[in-house]
Motif scaffolding. Sequence first.
Motif, PDB file in Angstrom:
ATOM      1  N   PHE A 181       3.522 -11.862   0.336  1.00  0.00           N
ATOM      2  CA  PHE A 181       4.841 -12.453   0.093  1.00  0.00           C
ATOM      3  C   PHE A 181       5.883 -12.012   1.123  1.00  0.00           C
ATOM      4  N   GLN A 182       5.440 -11.239   2.110  1.00  0.00           N
ATOM      5  CA  GLN A 182       6.376 -10.782   3.130  1.00  0.00           C
ATOM      6  C   GLN A 182       6.814 -11.953   4.004  1.00  0.00           C
ATOM      7  N   ARG A 183       8.023 -11.789   4.566  1.00  0.00           N
ATOM      8  CA  ARG A 183       8.618 -12.777   5.455  1.00  0.00           C
ATOM      9  C   ARG A 183       8.894 -14.108   4.742  1.00  0.00           C
ATOM     10  N   THR A 184       9.178 -14.005   3.427  1.00  0.00           N
ATOM     11  CA  THR A 184       9.550 -15.194   2.642  1.00  0.00           C
ATOM     12  C   THR A 184      10.973 -15.078   2.101  1.00  0.00           C
ATOM     13  N   GLY A 185      11.705 -14.055   2.524  1.00  0.00           N
ATOM     14  CA  GLY A 185      13.084 -13.879   2.090  1.00  0.00           C
ATOM     15  C   GLY A 185      13.281 -12.978   0.892  1.00  0.00           C
ATOM     16  N   ILE A 186      12.216 -12.426   0.347  1.00  0.00           N
ATOM     17  CA  ILE A 186      12.338 -11.591  -0.847  1.00  0.00           C
ATOM     18  C   ILE A 186      13.151 -10.336  -0.555  1.00  0.00           C
ATOM     19  N   GLY A 187      12.863  -9.653   0.543  1.00  0.00           N
ATOM     20  CA  GLY A 187      13.608  -8.445   0.886  1.00  0.00           C
ATOM     21  C   GLY A 187      15.096  -8.719   1.022  1.00  0.00           C
ATOM     22  N   THR A 188      15.428  -9.828   1.664  1.00  0.00           N
ATOM     23  CA  THR A 188      16.828 -10.217   1.825  1.00  0.00           C
ATOM     24  C   THR A 188      17.467 -10.498   0.468  1.00  0.00           C
ATOM     25  N   GLU A 189      16.771 -11.206  -0.404  1.00  0.00           N
ATOM     26  CA  GLU A 189      17.294 -11.495  -1.744  1.00  0.00           C
ATOM     27  C   GLU A 189      17.535 -10.218  -2.537  1.00  0.00           C
ATOM     28  N   LEU A 190      16.599  -9.283  -2.464  1.00  0.00           N
ATOM     29  CA  LEU A 190      16.751  -8.026  -3.179  1.00  0.00           C
ATOM     30  C   LEU A 190      17.968  -7.256  -2.665  1.00  0.00           C
ATOM     31  N   LEU A 191      18.143  -7.209  -1.353  1.00  0.00           N
ATOM     32  CA  LEU A 191      19.299  -6.507  -0.780  1.00  0.00           C
ATOM     33  C   LEU A 191      20.610  -7.200  -1.132  1.00  0.00           C
ATOM     34  N   GLN A 192      20.635  -8.523  -1.121  1.00  0.00           N
ATOM     35  CA  GLN A 192      21.860  -9.249  -1.492  1.00  0.00           C
ATOM     36  C   GLN A 192      22.235  -8.954  -2.945  1.00  0.00           C
ATOM     37  N   TYR A 193      21.262  -8.959  -3.823  1.00  0.00           N
ATOM     38  CA  TYR A 193      21.510  -8.654  -5.229  1.00  0.00           C
ATOM     39  C   TYR A 193      22.043  -7.231  -5.371  1.00  0.00           C
ATOM     40  N   LEU A 194      21.380  -6.284  -4.698  1.00  0.00           N
ATOM     41  CA  LEU A 194      21.809  -4.883  -4.770  1.00  0.00           C
ATOM     42  C   LEU A 194      23.253  -4.739  -4.302  1.00  0.00           C
ATOM     43  N   LYS A 195      23.591  -5.346  -3.189  1.00  0.00           N
ATOM     44  CA  LYS A 195      24.955  -5.245  -2.668  1.00  0.00           C
ATOM     45  C   LYS A 195      25.970  -5.833  -3.652  1.00  0.00           C
ATOM     46  N   ALA A 196      25.675  -6.986  -4.233  1.00  0.00           N
ATOM     47  CA  ALA A 196      26.586  -7.611  -5.202  1.00  0.00           C
ATOM     48  C   ALA A 196      26.721  -6.745  -6.457  1.00  0.00           C
TER      49      ALA A 196
END
Length: 145
Positions: free
Chosen positions: A83-98
Amino acid sequence: MRELLLCPQERASKIEAYLRTADNIFVPPLSTHLDLSAYAEKISRYGHVLWAVQNRQNVGMCAFYANCLPEAYLTSLSTLAPFQRTGIGTELLQYLKAWCRDRQFLKIKLEVYQANIGAQRLYQHAGFEVIESRGEKWLMQCNLV
Protein backbone atom coordinates in the motif's frame (compact mmCIF):
# COMPACT_ATOMS: atom_id res chain seq x y z
CA MET A 1 -12.41 2.52 0.18
CA ARG A 2 -9.99 3.65 2.86
CA GLU A 3 -10.80 5.17 6.25
CA LEU A 4 -8.80 6.56 9.16
CA LEU A 5 -9.64 5.46 12.69
CA LEU A 6 -8.20 7.12 15.80
CA CYS A 7 -7.83 4.76 18.76
CA PRO A 8 -6.56 6.23 22.01
CA GLN A 9 -5.35 3.40 24.26
CA GLU A 10 -5.30 0.78 21.51
CA ARG A 11 -4.59 -2.77 22.70
CA ALA A 12 -0.86 -3.50 22.89
CA SER A 13 -1.37 -6.89 21.24
CA LYS A 14 -2.95 -5.28 18.18
CA ILE A 15 -0.14 -2.70 17.92
CA GLU A 16 2.51 -5.39 18.33
CA ALA A 17 0.94 -7.62 15.68
CA TYR A 18 0.98 -4.74 13.19
CA LEU A 19 4.58 -3.78 14.08
CA ARG A 20 5.73 -7.37 13.53
CA THR A 21 4.02 -7.43 10.13
CA ALA A 22 5.53 -4.06 9.19
CA ASP A 23 8.96 -4.62 10.80
CA ASN A 24 11.01 -4.97 7.62
CA ILE A 25 9.62 -1.86 5.95
CA PHE A 26 11.32 0.31 8.57
CA VAL A 27 14.86 1.51 7.85
CA PRO A 28 16.43 -0.10 9.82
CA PRO A 29 13.88 -2.76 10.87
CA LEU A 30 12.37 -1.90 14.26
CA SER A 31 13.27 -5.25 15.79
CA THR A 32 16.99 -4.49 15.35
CA HIS A 33 16.85 -1.76 17.99
CA LEU A 34 13.56 -2.12 19.88
CA ASP A 35 11.74 -4.76 21.90
CA LEU A 36 8.51 -4.71 19.88
CA SER A 37 6.40 -5.99 22.74
CA ALA A 38 7.62 -3.30 25.15
CA TYR A 39 7.31 -0.61 22.46
CA ALA A 40 3.72 -1.65 21.70
CA GLU A 41 2.91 -1.59 25.42
CA LYS A 42 4.34 1.94 25.75
CA ILE A 43 2.28 3.18 22.80
CA SER A 44 -0.83 1.49 24.21
CA ARG A 45 -0.41 3.08 27.63
CA TYR A 46 0.70 6.57 26.71
CA GLY A 47 -0.07 7.16 23.06
CA HIS A 48 -2.71 7.35 20.40
CA VAL A 49 -2.89 5.17 17.33
CA LEU A 50 -4.33 6.30 14.03
CA TRP A 51 -5.05 3.40 11.69
CA ALA A 52 -5.46 3.52 7.94
CA VAL A 53 -7.97 0.77 7.17
CA GLN A 54 -8.73 -0.62 3.75
CA ASN A 55 -11.01 -3.61 3.14
CA ARG A 56 -11.13 -4.22 6.91
CA GLN A 57 -7.32 -4.51 7.09
CA ASN A 58 -4.97 -2.16 8.94
CA VAL A 59 -2.68 -1.03 6.13
CA GLY A 60 -1.05 1.96 7.84
CA MET A 61 -0.37 3.19 11.34
CA CYS A 62 0.54 6.51 12.91
CA ALA A 63 1.41 6.30 16.62
CA PHE A 64 1.97 9.48 18.57
CA TYR A 65 2.16 10.96 22.04
CA ALA A 66 0.11 14.06 22.80
CA ASN A 67 0.53 14.24 26.54
CA CYS A 68 2.07 17.63 27.13
CA LEU A 69 1.30 20.88 25.36
CA PRO A 70 2.74 22.52 23.30
CA GLU A 71 4.44 19.53 21.58
CA ALA A 72 3.19 16.24 20.21
CA TYR A 73 5.66 13.51 19.30
CA LEU A 74 5.24 11.18 16.33
CA THR A 75 6.83 7.89 17.37
CA SER A 76 5.90 5.65 14.43
CA LEU A 77 4.49 6.03 10.94
CA SER A 78 4.28 3.20 8.44
CA THR A 79 2.34 1.79 5.55
CA LEU A 80 2.42 -1.89 4.65
CA ALA A 81 4.51 -2.57 1.53
CA PRO A 82 1.65 -3.31 -0.93
CA PHE A 83 0.00 0.00 0.00
CA GLN A 84 3.04 2.27 -0.08
CA ARG A 85 3.11 5.24 -2.44
CA THR A 86 -0.71 5.44 -2.47
CA GLY A 87 -1.01 8.54 -0.27
CA ILE A 88 -1.65 6.78 3.03
CA GLY A 89 1.37 8.29 4.79
CA THR A 90 0.34 11.76 3.64
CA GLU A 91 -3.25 11.20 4.82
CA LEU A 92 -2.07 10.01 8.23
CA LEU A 93 0.19 13.06 8.64
CA GLN A 94 -2.56 15.46 7.53
CA TYR A 95 -4.95 13.95 10.07
CA LEU A 96 -2.31 14.11 12.82
CA LYS A 97 -1.57 17.77 12.08
CA ALA A 98 -5.28 18.71 12.10
CA TRP A 99 -5.92 16.74 15.31
CA CYS A 100 -3.01 18.48 17.03
CA ARG A 101 -4.04 21.95 15.83
CA ASP A 102 -7.58 21.38 17.12
CA ARG A 103 -6.10 20.70 20.57
CA GLN A 104 -3.79 23.73 20.59
CA PHE A 105 -0.53 21.88 20.00
CA LEU A 106 2.04 24.20 18.46
CA LYS A 107 4.41 21.64 16.96
CA ILE A 108 5.01 17.98 16.23
CA LYS A 109 8.44 16.42 16.57
CA LEU A 110 9.83 13.11 15.35
CA GLU A 111 13.10 11.27 14.88
CA VAL A 112 14.00 9.61 11.60
CA TYR A 113 17.06 7.63 10.66
CA GLN A 114 19.30 9.49 8.24
CA ALA A 115 19.39 6.34 6.10
CA ASN A 116 15.60 6.45 5.66
CA ILE A 117 15.48 8.82 2.69
CA GLY A 118 11.89 7.93 1.72
CA ALA A 119 10.54 8.84 5.15
CA GLN A 120 12.54 12.06 5.21
CA ARG A 121 11.00 13.11 1.89
CA LEU A 122 7.50 12.34 3.15
CA TYR A 123 8.06 14.35 6.31
CA GLN A 124 9.60 17.29 4.44
CA HIS A 125 6.68 17.31 2.01
CA ALA A 126 4.36 17.47 5.05
CA GLY A 127 6.17 20.53 6.44
CA PHE A 128 8.74 18.97 8.78
CA GLU A 129 12.25 20.42 8.94
CA VAL A 130 15.45 19.00 10.38
CA ILE A 131 16.28 20.87 13.58
CA GLU A 132 19.04 18.69 15.05
CA SER A 133 21.38 15.82 14.24
CA ARG A 134 21.32 12.99 16.78
CA GLY A 135 23.96 10.55 15.62
CA GLU A 136 22.29 8.24 13.09
CA LYS A 137 19.00 10.15 13.33
CA TRP A 138 17.57 13.54 12.51
CA LEU A 139 15.22 15.34 14.87
CA MET A 140 12.53 16.93 12.73
CA GLN A 141 9.79 19.39 13.65
CA CYS A 142 6.62 20.72 12.05
CA ASN A 143 5.32 24.03 13.34
CA LEU A 144 1.52 24.13 13.39
CA VAL A 145 0.99 27.89 13.74
